[in-house]
Design an enzyme around this catalytic site. Structure first.
Site, PDB file in Angstrom:
ATOM      1  N   THR A 189      34.894  46.476  40.533  1.00 42.49           N
ATOM      2  CA  THR A 189      35.009  45.042  40.797  1.00 42.49           C
ATOM      3  C   THR A 189      34.345  44.761  42.140  1.00 42.49           C
ATOM      4  O   THR A 189      33.506  45.538  42.587  1.00 42.49           O
ATOM      5  CB  THR A 189      36.489  44.582  40.749  1.00 42.49           C
ATOM      6  N   TYR A 190      34.724  43.675  42.782  1.00 42.62           N
ATOM      7  CA  TYR A 190      34.164  43.342  44.088  1.00 42.62           C
ATOM      8  C   TYR A 190      35.293  42.946  45.034  1.00 42.62           C
ATOM      9  O   TYR A 190      36.364  42.517  44.609  1.00 42.62           O
ATOM     10  CB  TYR A 190      33.121  42.215  43.980  1.00 42.62           C
TER      11      TYR A 190
ATOM     12  N   SER B 116      38.265  40.381  40.880  1.00 41.26           N
ATOM     13  CA  SER B 116      38.102  40.993  42.193  1.00 41.26           C
ATOM     14  C   SER B 116      39.338  41.741  42.665  1.00 41.26           C
ATOM     15  O   SER B 116      40.342  41.828  41.978  1.00 41.26           O
ATOM     16  CB  SER B 116      37.714  39.950  43.250  1.00 41.26           C
TER      17      SER B 116
ATOM     18  N   GLY C  69      42.528  39.165  38.121  1.00 39.47           N
ATOM     19  CA  GLY C  69      41.851  39.049  36.838  1.00 39.47           C
ATOM     20  C   GLY C  69      42.277  40.123  35.857  1.00 39.47           C
ATOM     21  O   GLY C  69      43.395  40.651  35.919  1.00 39.47           O
ATOM     22  N   ALA C  70      41.377  40.453  34.940  1.00 44.72           N
ATOM     23  CA  ALA C  70      41.691  41.385  33.857  1.00 44.72           C
ATOM     24  C   ALA C  70      42.159  42.748  34.363  1.00 44.72           C
ATOM     25  O   ALA C  70      42.923  43.445  33.680  1.00 44.72           O
ATOM     26  CB  ALA C  70      40.474  41.553  32.954  1.00 44.72           C
ATOM     27  N   ALA C  71      41.740  43.138  35.561  1.00 46.64           N
ATOM     28  CA  ALA C  71      42.164  44.423  36.126  1.00 46.64           C
ATOM     29  C   ALA C  71      43.674  44.511  36.271  1.00 46.64           C
ATOM     30  O   ALA C  71      44.240  45.609  36.306  1.00 46.64           O
ATOM     31  CB  ALA C  71      41.496  44.645  37.475  1.00 46.64           C
TER      32      ALA C  71
END
Length: 139
Positions: free
Chosen positions: A57-58, A25, A73-75
């Protein structure tokens, strides 16, 4: 017919933190979420102005007034603290609504505080020169 239209944009925000080990997110200051009409869990596209990365994403709500734009996260492999980003949300609506809908456009300063809000996605504020890289005014 349904059309997917620009609903909200937070323009040239500065990423304040990144947490690779979070579940995912983007964390957005509650004031900015309100200004841009974003809801927790709403899909957003992040465009990194510094490196060209784009990802979907959100949104999750960050502390009100904190200026937080946190990449989770992965971002966090793609977008880093200090990067300038555009946060975009889209909405699907019928043709008649799409022709009259006015998106929320939020320009922010180097601390991610709203400095200009409007509805015209092509609008450029008078102080646009300062917005080209708001980091230059920090300090």
């Amino acid at each position: 017919m349904l059309r997917t239209m620009l609903k909200s944009k937070i323009h040239r925000a500065t990423v304040t933190c990144a947490d690779l080990h979070y579940v995912g997110s983007v964390t957005i200051d509650a004031d900015l979420m309100d200004a841009a009409d974003l809801l927790e869990g709403e899909q957003v596209t992040i465009v990194d102005i510094d490196n060209g990365a784009r990802l979907v994403t959100y949104a999750i709500t960050g502390e009100r007034g904190s200026g937080v734009i946190g990449i989770n996260g992965a971002a966090a492999h793609l977008v880093h603290p200090g990067d300038l980003v555009i946060l975009i949300a889209y909405a699907t609506m019928d043709d008649a609504r799409a022709r009259t809908y006015q998106p929320r456009i939020v320009f922010v300063d180097a601390y991610n505080k709203p400095i200009d809000m409007g509805h015209d996605p092509a609008f450029v504020p008078e102080n646009a020169g300062e917005l080209l890289d708001p980091r230059l005014g920090v300090g």
